[in-house]
Design a protein around this motif. Sequence first.
Motif, PDB file in Angstrom:
ATOM      1  N   ALA A  25     -12.556   4.802  68.952  1.00 24.01           N
ATOM      2  CA  ALA A  25     -13.245   5.529  67.883  1.00 24.01           C
ATOM      3  C   ALA A  25     -12.897   7.016  67.926  1.00 24.01           C
ATOM      4  CB  ALA A  25     -14.759   5.329  68.006  1.00 24.01           C
ATOM      5  N   ALA A  26     -12.892   7.587  69.118  1.00 28.30           N
ATOM      6  CA  ALA A  26     -12.562   9.009  69.258  1.00 28.30           C
ATOM      7  C   ALA A  26     -11.137   9.282  68.807  1.00 28.30           C
ATOM      8  CB  ALA A  26     -12.762   9.447  70.711  1.00 28.30           C
ATOM      9  N   ALA A  27     -10.215   8.379  69.117  1.00 27.59           N
ATOM     10  CA  ALA A  27      -8.822   8.556  68.688  1.00 27.59           C
ATOM     11  C   ALA A  27      -8.732   8.530  67.160  1.00 27.59           C
ATOM     12  CB  ALA A  27      -7.938   7.472  69.297  1.00 27.59           C
ATOM     13  N   GLY A  28      -9.529   7.685  66.525  1.00 30.04           N
ATOM     14  CA  GLY A  28      -9.552   7.651  65.062  1.00 30.04           C
ATOM     15  C   GLY A  28     -10.052   8.960  64.475  1.00 30.04           C
TER      16      GLY A  28
ATOM     17  N   TRP B  87     -25.191   4.712  78.966  1.00 26.88           N
ATOM     18  CA  TRP B  87     -25.071   4.793  77.502  1.00 26.88           C
ATOM     19  C   TRP B  87     -23.624   4.678  77.029  1.00 26.88           C
ATOM     20  CZ3 TRP B  87     -28.712   9.441  75.999  1.00 26.88           C
ATOM     21  CH2 TRP B  87     -30.033   9.013  76.060  1.00 26.88           C
ATOM     22  N   ALA B  88     -22.743   4.219  77.869  1.00 29.60           N
ATOM     23  CA  ALA B  88     -21.334   4.094  77.476  1.00 29.60           C
ATOM     24  C   ALA B  88     -21.215   3.209  76.242  1.00 29.60           C
ATOM     25  CB  ALA B  88     -20.518   3.511  78.615  1.00 29.60           C
ATOM     26  N   ALA B  89     -20.453   3.681  75.271  1.00 27.05           N
ATOM     27  CA  ALA B  89     -20.229   2.938  74.037  1.00 27.05           C
ATOM     28  C   ALA B  89     -18.911   2.172  74.157  1.00 27.05           C
ATOM     29  CB  ALA B  89     -20.176   3.890  72.844  1.00 27.05           C
ATOM     30  N   ALA B  90     -18.990   0.882  73.929  1.00 25.54           N
ATOM     31  CA  ALA B  90     -17.771   0.067  73.961  1.00 25.54           C
ATOM     32  C   ALA B  90     -16.777   0.615  72.940  1.00 25.54           C
ATOM     33  CB  ALA B  90     -18.111  -1.387  73.638  1.00 25.54           C
TER      34      ALA B  90
ATOM     35  N   TRP C 174     -16.315  16.784  53.660  1.00 28.24           N
ATOM     36  CA  TRP C 174     -16.391  17.262  55.037  1.00 28.24           C
ATOM     37  C   TRP C 174     -16.452  16.083  55.990  1.00 28.24           C
ATOM     38  CZ3 TRP C 174     -17.505  22.205  57.411  1.00 28.24           C
ATOM     39  CH2 TRP C 174     -17.364  23.278  56.533  1.00 28.24           C
ATOM     40  N   LEU C 175     -15.898  16.252  57.167  1.00 24.93           N
ATOM     41  CA  LEU C 175     -16.005  15.281  58.243  1.00 24.93           C
ATOM     42  C   LEU C 175     -17.137  15.709  59.164  1.00 24.93           C
ATOM     43  CD1 LEU C 175     -14.937  12.860  59.904  1.00 24.93           C
ATOM     44  CD2 LEU C 175     -13.369  14.477  61.020  1.00 24.93           C
ATOM     45  N   VAL C 176     -18.088  14.807  59.390  1.00 19.79           N
ATOM     46  CA  VAL C 176     -19.156  15.026  60.361  1.00 19.79           C
ATOM     47  C   VAL C 176     -18.958  13.976  61.449  1.00 19.79           C
ATOM     48  CG1 VAL C 176     -21.641  15.099  60.789  1.00 19.79           C
ATOM     49  CG2 VAL C 176     -20.726  15.927  58.603  1.00 19.79           C
ATOM     50  N   ALA C 177     -18.522  14.420  62.614  1.00 10.20           N
ATOM     51  CA  ALA C 177     -18.249  13.528  63.735  1.00 10.20           C
ATOM     52  C   ALA C 177     -19.454  13.543  64.664  1.00 10.20           C
ATOM     53  CB  ALA C 177     -16.982  13.964  64.458  1.00 10.20           C
ATOM     54  N   VAL C 178     -20.079  12.402  64.812  1.00 10.57           N
ATOM     55  CA  VAL C 178     -21.385  12.298  65.463  1.00 10.57           C
ATOM     56  C   VAL C 178     -21.261  11.959  66.950  1.00 10.57           C
ATOM     57  CG1 VAL C 178     -23.608  11.081  65.417  1.00 10.57           C
ATOM     58  CG2 VAL C 178     -22.406  11.593  63.267  1.00 10.57           C
ATOM     59  N   ASP C 179     -21.777  12.857  67.767  1.00 11.28           N
ATOM     60  CA  ASP C 179     -22.039  12.614  69.188  1.00 11.28           C
ATOM     61  C   ASP C 179     -20.839  12.103  69.987  1.00 11.28           C
ATOM     62  OD1 ASP C 179     -24.517  13.406  68.322  1.00 11.28           O
ATOM     63  OD2 ASP C 179     -25.517  11.509  68.699  1.00 11.28           O
ATOM     64  N   LEU C 180     -19.721  12.773  69.845  1.00 10.26           N
ATOM     65  CA  LEU C 180     -18.528  12.426  70.633  1.00 10.26           C
ATOM     66  C   LEU C 180     -18.645  13.111  71.993  1.00 10.26           C
ATOM     67  CD1 LEU C 180     -15.978  12.778  67.742  1.00 10.26           C
ATOM     68  CD2 LEU C 180     -16.651  10.658  68.888  1.00 10.26           C
TER      69      LEU C 180
ATOM     70  N   ALA D 117     -18.949   8.355  76.329  1.00 13.09           N
ATOM     71  CA  ALA D 117     -17.544   8.050  76.617  1.00 13.09           C
ATOM     72  C   ALA D 117     -17.325   7.501  78.026  1.00 13.09           C
ATOM     73  CB  ALA D 117     -16.698   9.309  76.439  1.00 13.09           C
ATOM     74  N   ASP D 118     -18.098   7.965  78.982  1.00 10.10           N
ATOM     75  CA  ASP D 118     -17.893   7.618  80.387  1.00 10.10           C
ATOM     76  C   ASP D 118     -18.307   6.171  80.657  1.00 10.10           C
ATOM     77  OD1 ASP D 118     -17.887   7.340  83.146  1.00 10.10           O
ATOM     78  OD2 ASP D 118     -18.974   9.206  83.521  1.00 10.10           O
ATOM     79  N   PRO D 119     -17.369   5.321  81.070  1.00 13.92           N
ATOM     80  CA  PRO D 119     -17.720   3.922  81.341  1.00 13.92           C
ATOM     81  C   PRO D 119     -18.812   3.765  82.401  1.00 13.92           C
ATOM     82  CG  PRO D 119     -15.337   4.210  81.337  1.00 13.92           C
ATOM     83  CD  PRO D 119     -15.952   5.584  81.270  1.00 13.92           C
ATOM     84  N   ALA D 120     -19.001   4.756  83.261  1.00 11.55           N
ATOM     85  CA  ALA D 120     -20.033   4.681  84.292  1.00 11.55           C
ATOM     86  C   ALA D 120     -21.418   5.033  83.758  1.00 11.55           C
ATOM     87  CB  ALA D 120     -19.680   5.610  85.453  1.00 11.55           C
TER      88      ALA D 120
END
Length: 119
Positions: A31-34, A23-26, A6-12, A17-20
Amino acid sequence: MTGSPWLVAVDLQRIFADPASAWAAARFAEAAAGVERMLPVFDGRTVLTRFVAPGTPLGAWLDYYRQWPFALVPRDSPFYELADPFDGLGLPVETRTTFGKWDAALSAAIDGSRELVLA
């Protein structure tokens, strides 16, 4: 128990995601595209997780939210919504008020599988 992982995708989520956002993740978009590219491989075997602030922080979370008060918003805040395109996929979502997600509910959501791909 199923035989396929199973794929468990954490906290997308938008808050990461928002650069502003504080907590923006570099490289979130990369990563989301992957993760998005992996979805067809795990068709019917994907669970998303979502972090939300607790209604009333307790213990170590008190100091945490003193440092990050902007994130102490209701769980239905747009901050905590899943980021595009994950918000519109209709996949199961497990929501927690902690960064740790593993518990009996997540185990049940993945049909008790012992093989996971975490993203």
